[in-house]
Design a protein around this motif. Structure first.
Motif, PDB file in Angstrom:
ATOM      1  N   LEU A 118      32.470  29.852  43.348  1.00 57.52           N
ATOM      2  CA  LEU A 118      33.912  30.375  42.479  1.00 57.52           C
ATOM      3  C   LEU A 118      33.684  30.051  41.280  1.00 57.52           C
ATOM      4  CD1 LEU A 118      36.064  28.141  45.053  1.00 57.52           C
ATOM      5  CD2 LEU A 118      35.396  30.626  45.373  1.00 57.52           C
ATOM      6  N   LEU A 119      34.425  31.139  40.459  1.00 58.69           N
ATOM      7  CA  LEU A 119      34.459  31.203  39.066  1.00 58.69           C
ATOM      8  C   LEU A 119      34.978  29.983  38.500  1.00 58.69           C
ATOM      9  CD1 LEU A 119      33.622  32.679  36.529  1.00 58.69           C
ATOM     10  CD2 LEU A 119      35.723  34.112  36.991  1.00 58.69           C
ATOM     11  N   MET A 316      44.347  32.175  45.099  1.00 59.71           N
ATOM     12  CA  MET A 316      43.468  33.226  44.713  1.00 59.71           C
ATOM     13  C   MET A 316      42.180  32.699  43.931  1.00 59.71           C
ATOM     14  SD  MET A 316      44.774  36.465  45.864  1.00 59.71           S
ATOM     15  CE  MET A 316      45.979  36.426  46.856  1.00 59.71           C
ATOM     16  N   ALA A 317      41.239  33.376  44.251  1.00 53.97           N
ATOM     17  CA  ALA A 317      39.811  32.952  43.612  1.00 53.97           C
ATOM     18  C   ALA A 317      39.324  34.018  43.339  1.00 53.97           C
ATOM     19  CB  ALA A 317      39.193  32.036  44.542  1.00 53.97           C
ATOM     20  N   ILE A 318      38.187  33.777  42.309  1.00 58.29           N
ATOM     21  CA  ILE A 318      37.121  34.966  41.946  1.00 58.29           C
ATOM     22  C   ILE A 318      35.726  34.676  42.128  1.00 58.29           C
ATOM     23  CG2 ILE A 318      36.483  36.031  39.870  1.00 58.29           C
ATOM     24  CD1 ILE A 318      39.102  35.637  38.810  1.00 58.29           C
ATOM     25  N   SER A 319      35.060  35.185  42.685  1.00 60.93           N
ATOM     26  CA  SER A 319      33.634  34.780  42.904  1.00 60.93           C
ATOM     27  C   SER A 319      32.949  34.735  41.726  1.00 60.93           C
ATOM     28  CB  SER A 319      33.079  36.291  43.526  1.00 60.93           C
ATOM     29  OG  SER A 319      31.615  36.036  43.454  1.00 60.93           O
ATOM     30  N   ALA A 320      31.870  33.635  41.721  1.00 62.01           N
ATOM     31  CA  ALA A 320      31.212  33.134  40.520  1.00 62.01           C
ATOM     32  C   ALA A 320      30.277  34.449  40.089  1.00 62.01           C
ATOM     33  CB  ALA A 320      30.446  32.131  40.775  1.00 62.01           C
ATOM     34  N   ASP A 321      29.729  35.339  40.984  1.00 56.45           N
ATOM     35  CA  ASP A 321      29.007  36.509  40.530  1.00 56.45           C
ATOM     36  C   ASP A 321      29.709  37.533  40.609  1.00 56.45           C
ATOM     37  OD1 ASP A 321      26.679  34.884  40.975  1.00 56.45           O
ATOM     38  OD2 ASP A 321      26.567  35.015  43.108  1.00 56.45           O
ATOM     39  N   THR A 322      31.054  37.692  40.043  1.00 49.98           N
ATOM     40  CA  THR A 322      31.663  39.154  39.908  1.00 49.98           C
ATOM     41  C   THR A 322      31.003  39.624  38.565  1.00 49.98           C
ATOM     42  OG1 THR A 322      33.703  40.191  39.566  1.00 49.98           O
ATOM     43  CG2 THR A 322      33.466  37.934  38.618  1.00 49.98           C
ATOM     44  N   GLU A 323      30.766  40.828  38.579  1.00 52.73           N
ATOM     45  CA  GLU A 323      30.222  41.672  37.286  1.00 52.73           C
ATOM     46  C   GLU A 323      31.552  42.031  36.355  1.00 52.73           C
ATOM     47  OE1 GLU A 323      27.961  44.885  38.507  1.00 52.73           O
ATOM     48  OE2 GLU A 323      26.623  43.777  39.586  1.00 52.73           O
ATOM     49  N   HIS A 324      32.700  41.731  36.680  1.00 52.40           N
ATOM     50  CA  HIS A 324      33.802  41.955  36.088  1.00 52.40           C
ATOM     51  C   HIS A 324      34.713  40.677  36.048  1.00 52.40           C
ATOM     52  CE1 HIS A 324      32.428  45.942  36.155  1.00 52.40           C
ATOM     53  NE2 HIS A 324      32.371  46.049  37.702  1.00 52.40           N
ATOM     54  N   PRO A 325      34.396  39.639  35.127  1.00 51.52           N
ATOM     55  CA  PRO A 325      35.268  38.472  35.306  1.00 51.52           C
ATOM     56  C   PRO A 325      36.403  38.654  34.719  1.00 51.52           C
ATOM     57  CG  PRO A 325      33.363  38.137  33.746  1.00 51.52           C
ATOM     58  CD  PRO A 325      33.223  39.600  34.522  1.00 51.52           C
ATOM     59  N   ALA A 327      38.282  41.579  34.218  1.00 48.77           N
ATOM     60  CA  ALA A 327      39.137  42.397  35.182  1.00 48.77           C
ATOM     61  C   ALA A 327      39.702  41.923  36.106  1.00 48.77           C
ATOM     62  CB  ALA A 327      38.569  43.712  35.356  1.00 48.77           C
ATOM     63  N   ALA A 328      38.704  40.916  36.869  1.00 46.93           N
ATOM     64  CA  ALA A 328      39.198  40.199  37.918  1.00 46.93           C
ATOM     65  C   ALA A 328      40.394  39.072  37.738  1.00 46.93           C
ATOM     66  CB  ALA A 328      37.906  39.335  38.576  1.00 46.93           C
ATOM     67  N   ALA A 329      40.273  38.443  36.489  1.00 48.79           N
ATOM     68  CA  ALA A 329      41.360  37.355  36.081  1.00 48.79           C
ATOM     69  C   ALA A 329      42.446  38.196  35.886  1.00 48.79           C
ATOM     70  CB  ALA A 329      40.596  36.698  35.031  1.00 48.79           C
ATOM     71  N   MET A 330      42.271  39.311  35.168  1.00 49.57           N
ATOM     72  CA  MET A 330      43.865  39.886  35.244  1.00 49.57           C
ATOM     73  C   MET A 330      44.256  40.487  36.576  1.00 49.57           C
ATOM     74  SD  MET A 330      42.127  42.785  32.215  1.00 49.57           S
ATOM     75  CE  MET A 330      43.617  43.662  32.077  1.00 49.57           C
ATOM     76  N   TRP A 331      43.634  40.807  37.441  1.00 47.82           N
ATOM     77  CA  TRP A 331      44.269  41.086  38.890  1.00 47.82           C
ATOM     78  C   TRP A 331      44.734  39.806  39.577  1.00 47.82           C
ATOM     79  CZ3 TRP A 331      46.920  43.838  42.339  1.00 47.82           C
ATOM     80  CH2 TRP A 331      46.977  43.475  43.265  1.00 47.82           C
ATOM     81  N   LEU A 332      43.920  38.784  39.346  1.00 47.14           N
ATOM     82  CA  LEU A 332      44.200  37.563  39.843  1.00 47.14           C
ATOM     83  C   LEU A 332      45.609  36.914  39.249  1.00 47.14           C
ATOM     84  CD1 LEU A 332      42.178  34.323  40.721  1.00 47.14           C
ATOM     85  CD2 LEU A 332      44.185  34.227  39.058  1.00 47.14           C
ATOM     86  N   ASP A 333      45.583  37.203  37.650  1.00 45.43           N
ATOM     87  CA  ASP A 333      46.956  36.810  37.386  1.00 45.43           C
ATOM     88  C   ASP A 333      48.186  37.641  37.647  1.00 45.43           C
ATOM     89  OD1 ASP A 333      48.230  35.054  34.757  1.00 45.43           O
ATOM     90  OD2 ASP A 333      48.490  37.215  34.503  1.00 45.43           O
TER      91      ASP A 333
END
Length: 429
Positions: A118-119, A316-325, A327-333
């Motif tokens: 997890l990121l 909600m969580a983000i994968s540690a290996d996402t290539e777009h941290p 953008a992923a954080a914006m969607w999580l938020d």
């Protein structure tokens, strides 16, 4: 597949089970060390969740709204049922292919955070509003001080009543908060009044959450702070044996439940009551088509105890290996904090955990019912349990599977206890 055109596909269930798959990925992480974020870059994020069609339709509304605000970001969404969901995640974890953003559960926090899957959300703090959460709720996504996930909302355990079915049965509604024995007696009155056309409820001893409430009323928990089980074989044996009366023609037979799965007996209008988390109200209304459902306090053998708690397990969580941290954080938020999420989901992902999401929620109808229910059980709300042990999700599923096997008559309570503790020994080491 959920994209702008709203099409949907179901994820295939994976065969790999157990926590062992995650051990293979202990060196995961670090894949997000990318160059500076480019707000104009075309990005596609994989996003997945568990739930029913009602939840899927709401997520699609939120995806559409987010993509309109961020036209360079496409959300590629998929969903499935709860057991299949976690089997799929284990397979992905072993292969290094977890989704960019995914609906998470605090039950799996240790299991996915400790191996580095997890990121650390602190790395994308510029894109997530942490201040909208109170410390207690924010901590449900923390491990050793690091924020790995954030809750969408919180719930409390409740008993749901189908008002029309109870009225048709000609019995008084269950008042809530009685002893477990009195609740069993009420279920029996419904089953008898309808001749089994509608059952009073489901065997509550199938659910580990009921066992947790029984333990908490006595000052115990399912697990300890140092990662051990918090109960004995005798306690589990007594608990499962306490469901014998319900399984003897009072509760809906397990075989009937197997035939209608994944819809519950309550959702299929075959039971007049069911225990579950308070945020299930919207889904139950959608599944059953009922005009009204009432929430009441679950049974307890200690009315003065604090067996319930604010369960912020849906996160909600983000994968540690996402290539777009970023953008992923914006969607999580957007999912956990935006007023639009509050407008779309109301309380169906739990009572909004963040102030900003709550600001977008209109507390009327179903959402006000949930808010009123949470107020009604405030005196029974105690401290949250310790962070779940590694493998808790697998133990929860094992508990449920063994409870169903007991209901089918395929296994004795003694053998079920032996199997549970044997598996717990393997999972917990």
């Amino acid at each position: 597949m959920f994209t702008r055109n709203g099409r949907r596909r179901m994820l295939a269930a994976a065969a790999m089970t157990g926590a062992a798959a995650l051990a293979l990925t202990g060196c995961a992480g670090g894949g997000n060390e990318a160059s500076a974020y480019d707000p104009d870059e075309e990005v596609t994020l994989n996003f997945t969740w568990w739930g029913n069609d009602d939840r899927a339709q709401r997520y699609q509304q939120l995806i559409d709204a987010f993509e309109e605000e961020h036209p360079n970001i496409t959300i590629d969404g998929t969903f499935t049922d709860f057991p299949s969901y976690w089997e799929k995640r284990k397979t992905e974890a072993a292969g290094g292919g977890l989704p960019d953003v995914w609906q998470f559960s605090d039950s799996y926090l240790r299991e996915y955070a400790e191996p580095g899957l997890l990121l650390d959300l602190g790395e994308v703090a510029d894109y997530v509003d942490f201040d909208a959460f109170d410390d207690g709720l924010k901590q449900t996504g923390q491990l050793e001080g690091t924020q790995y996930s954030l809750p969408t909302g919180y719930s409390a355990w409740a008993v749901f009543l189908n008002d029309a079915l109870i009225e048709q049965a000609g019995v008084e509604p269950y008042e809530g908060g009685t002893s477990y024995e009195e609740y069993d007696e009420w279920m029996a009155s419904v089953t008898e009044a309808t001749g089994g056309a509608v059952y009073g409820g489901t065997d509550m001893t199938q659910r580990i959450q009921t066992f947790e409430n029984v333990l908490r009323a006595r000052g115990d928990n399912l697990y300890t702070e140092d990662g051990e089980l918090g109960f004995t074989e005798d306690q589990l044996r007594d608990f499962w044996n306490s469901g014998a009366a319900a399984r003897d023609g009072v509760a809906i037979p397990q075989q009937k439940l197997e035939e209608i799965s994944p819809i519950s007996g309550f959702g299929a209008n075959l039971t007049a009551s069911e225990g579950s988390w308070s945020n299930f109200l919207g889904g139950y209304l959608a599944d059953s088509g009922a005009e009204s459902i009432t929430l009441v306090a679950p049974p307890t053998d200690d009315p003065s105890g604090t067996d319930l708690y604010r369960q912020a397990g849906l996160q909600m969580a983000i994968s540690a290996d996402t290539e777009h941290p970023e953008a992923a954080a914006m969607w999580l938020d957007y999912v956990v904090n935006s007023e639009k999420a509050g407008e779309v989901f109301g309380t169906t992902l739990g009572f909004p955990a963040s102030e900003t999401k709550l600001a977008g929620t209109t507390l009327e109808g179903v959402d006000k019912q949930v808010a009123d229910y949470l107020d009604s059980v405030a005196d029974r709300i105690g401290d949250a349990p310790p962070v779940p042990v590694v493998g808790y999700g697998s133990l929860e599923q094992t508990f449920w599977d063994l409870g169903k096997s007991i209901g089918l008559g395929a296994i004795t309570v003694d053998d079920a206890v032996d199997q549970f503790f044997s598996e717990a020994e393997v999972i917990l080491g």
